[in-house]
Design a protein around this motif. Structure first.
Motif, short mmCIF file in Angstrom:
data_model
loop_
_atom_site.label_atom_id
_atom_site.label_comp_id
_atom_site.label_asym_id
_atom_site.label_seq_id
_atom_site.Cartn_x
_atom_site.Cartn_y
_atom_site.Cartn_z
N GLY A 182 -46.48 63.44 -5.55
CA GLY A 182 -45.51 62.60 -5.66
C GLY A 182 -44.92 61.94 -4.46
N ASP A 183 -43.76 61.61 -4.48
CA ASP A 183 -43.32 60.89 -3.22
C ASP A 183 -42.34 61.80 -2.35
OD1 ASP A 183 -40.83 60.79 -4.27
OD2 ASP A 183 -41.05 58.61 -5.09
N PHE A 184 -41.99 62.96 -2.96
CA PHE A 184 -41.24 63.98 -2.25
C PHE A 184 -39.93 63.46 -2.03
CE2 PHE A 184 -45.89 64.99 -1.60
CZ PHE A 184 -45.73 66.12 -2.24
N TYR A 185 -39.35 62.53 -2.65
CA TYR A 185 -38.08 62.09 -2.54
C TYR A 185 -37.30 61.67 -3.75
CZ TYR A 185 -39.32 57.32 -2.24
OH TYR A 185 -39.80 55.96 -2.31
N SER A 186 -37.90 61.10 -4.67
CA SER A 186 -37.18 60.23 -5.81
C SER A 186 -37.10 61.15 -6.96
CB SER A 186 -38.08 59.00 -6.16
OG SER A 186 -39.49 59.40 -6.57
N GLU A 192 -41.71 52.78 -7.22
CA GLU A 192 -42.68 52.75 -6.23
C GLU A 192 -43.91 53.52 -5.97
OE1 GLU A 192 -44.23 53.07 -2.45
OE2 GLU A 192 -42.48 54.76 -2.71
N LEU A 193 -44.80 53.11 -5.99
CA LEU A 193 -46.12 53.94 -6.05
C LEU A 193 -46.66 54.34 -4.86
CD1 LEU A 193 -47.75 52.14 -9.22
CD2 LEU A 193 -46.34 54.03 -9.04
N GLU A 194 -46.74 53.33 -3.59
CA GLU A 194 -47.21 53.44 -2.51
C GLU A 194 -46.94 54.56 -1.72
OE1 GLU A 194 -45.44 50.62 -3.61
OE2 GLU A 194 -47.40 49.63 -4.01
N SER A 195 -45.93 55.13 -1.84
CA SER A 195 -45.81 56.43 -1.02
C SER A 195 -46.14 57.72 -1.87
CB SER A 195 -44.12 56.59 -0.79
OG SER A 195 -43.35 56.75 -1.86
N VAL A 196 -46.65 57.60 -2.81
CA VAL A 196 -47.14 58.84 -3.79
C VAL A 196 -48.44 59.42 -2.86
CG1 VAL A 196 -48.24 59.77 -5.67
CG2 VAL A 196 -46.44 58.04 -5.67
N LYS A 197 -48.22 60.69 -2.69
CA LYS A 197 -49.28 61.43 -1.90
C LYS A 197 -49.45 62.79 -2.37
CE LYS A 197 -45.90 62.75 1.55
NZ LYS A 197 -45.04 61.75 2.06
N THR A 198 -50.71 63.39 -2.05
CA THR A 198 -50.71 64.92 -2.48
C THR A 198 -50.80 65.63 -1.39
OG1 THR A 198 -52.36 64.21 -4.18
CG2 THR A 198 -52.62 66.34 -3.55
N LEU A 199 -50.13 66.92 -1.36
CA LEU A 199 -49.89 68.01 -0.37
C LEU A 199 -50.62 69.27 -0.89
CD1 LEU A 199 -48.41 68.98 2.25
CD2 LEU A 199 -46.58 69.50 1.02
N THR A 200 -51.46 69.75 -0.09
CA THR A 200 -51.97 70.91 -0.62
C THR A 200 -51.96 72.20 0.46
OG1 THR A 200 -54.13 69.71 -1.30
CG2 THR A 200 -54.60 71.90 -0.95
N LEU A 201 -51.25 73.10 0.03
CA LEU A 201 -51.17 74.43 0.65
C LEU A 201 -51.78 75.54 0.03
CD1 LEU A 201 -47.13 73.77 0.50
CD2 LEU A 201 -48.80 73.31 2.69
N LYS A 202 -52.89 75.71 0.30
CA LYS A 202 -53.86 76.70 -0.22
C LYS A 202 -54.07 76.47 -1.55
CE LYS A 202 -52.69 80.36 3.08
NZ LYS A 202 -52.14 81.80 3.45
N LYS A 203 -53.51 77.33 -2.58
CA LYS A 203 -53.95 76.88 -4.02
C LYS A 203 -52.85 76.09 -4.74
CE LYS A 203 -56.65 80.81 -5.12
NZ LYS A 203 -57.08 81.75 -6.05
N LEU A 204 -51.76 75.65 -3.84
CA LEU A 204 -50.81 74.77 -4.56
C LEU A 204 -51.00 73.50 -3.94
CD1 LEU A 204 -48.03 74.35 -5.85
CD2 LEU A 204 -46.84 74.89 -3.55
N ASN A 205 -51.12 72.53 -5.16
CA ASN A 205 -51.24 71.21 -4.91
C ASN A 205 -50.05 70.54 -5.46
OD1 ASN A 205 -54.25 70.82 -4.06
ND2 ASN A 205 -54.18 72.37 -5.50
N SER A 259 -48.67 70.59 -8.97
CA SER A 259 -47.09 70.36 -9.21
C SER A 259 -46.71 69.08 -9.00
CB SER A 259 -46.30 71.49 -8.27
OG SER A 259 -45.04 71.24 -8.42
N ALA A 260 -45.73 68.63 -9.34
CA ALA A 260 -45.32 67.03 -9.14
C ALA A 260 -43.72 67.31 -8.51
CB ALA A 260 -44.87 66.40 -10.39
N ASN A 261 -43.58 66.28 -7.47
CA ASN A 261 -42.33 66.41 -6.84
C ASN A 261 -41.84 65.01 -6.22
OD1 ASN A 261 -40.29 66.28 -4.69
ND2 ASN A 261 -40.65 68.43 -4.58
N GLY A 262 -40.93 64.40 -7.03
CA GLY A 262 -40.70 62.82 -6.74
C GLY A 262 -41.60 61.80 -7.43
N ILE A 263 -41.03 62.05 -8.89
CA ILE A 263 -41.61 60.95 -9.88
C ILE A 263 -40.74 59.87 -10.27
CG2 ILE A 263 -42.98 62.91 -10.61
CD1 ILE A 263 -41.14 62.85 -13.40
N GLY A 264 -39.59 59.81 -9.63
CA GLY A 264 -38.59 58.86 -10.13
C GLY A 264 -38.70 57.36 -9.54
N GLY A 265 -38.27 56.38 -10.19
CA GLY A 265 -38.45 54.86 -9.59
C GLY A 265 -39.68 54.42 -9.93
#
Length: 181
Positions: free
Chosen positions: A142-146, A126-139, A118-124
């Motif tokens: 994004g940057d989680f704010y934009s 700024e690339l430096e704050s893009v990260k991946t969060l993994t919760l079991k089978k959910l990945n 999934s994607a979360n926070g794709i606006g703007g």
């Protein structure tokens, strides 16, 4: 053979699908109700002559221009509670590429037994704050704010996140896109 579901064929969905086809995956389900607009061309895998066409159908066409031997089922439908179970049951991995939170939640809740990227926070830009969060089978990538309702979307960030998502799918598959994992 691995089957990938693409839930939303806009900036994230179209670019993840393109990257996965170029990586060798061949089986897809594409679902989107929207049509290509001129404003989409700056970040989505569509072309000017496709303006006004349904995204799911022309994405299939564009992907088959890369590999004509693809197996793709395309649906021009809006996903909602009453039909969500019709689309991705036979998929190994689902790409959640919706713009709206309620559709993201609907997909994740209904397919919690599947791998979802999934994607979360794709606006703007700024690339430096893009990260991946993994919760079991959910990945989630994004940057989680934009949120796109507050930030303009640029091809550089949308494609960057789509590439990370496609790579995450290849990681889930163990780097072997056409073998059952």
């Amino acid at each position: 053979m691995i089957k990938i579901g693409i839930a939303g064929c806009g900036g994230i969905g179209s670019n993840v699908a393109m990257n996965l086809v170029r990586a060798g995956l061949e089986n897809f389900i594409l679902v989107d109700f929207d049509k290509v607009e001129e404003s989409n061309l700056n970040r989505q895998f569509f072309f000017k002559k496709q303006i006004g066409s349904y995204k799911a159908l022309v994405l299939e066409e564009n992907l088959k221009n890369i590999n004509p031997n693809l197996n793709i089922d395309s649906f021009v439908e809006k996903i909602y509670e009453g039909n969500i179970s019709n689309f991705f049951t036979n998929c190994d991995i689902i790409v959640e590429a919706f713009d709206k939170k309620e559709f993201k939640t609907l997909l994740i809740e209904n397919y919690s037994n599947k791998y979802i990227v999934s994607a979360n926070g794709i606006g703007g830009r700024e690339l430096e704050s893009v990260k991946t969060l993994t919760l079991k089978k959910l990945n989630i990538v994004g940057d989680f704010y934009s949120d796109i309702s507050n930030y303009k979307t640029y091809s550089t960030k949308v494609m960057f996140i789509a590439c990370i998502m496609a790579n995450k799918i290849l990681d889930i598959l163990g780097g072997f896109p056409n073998e059952k994992f």
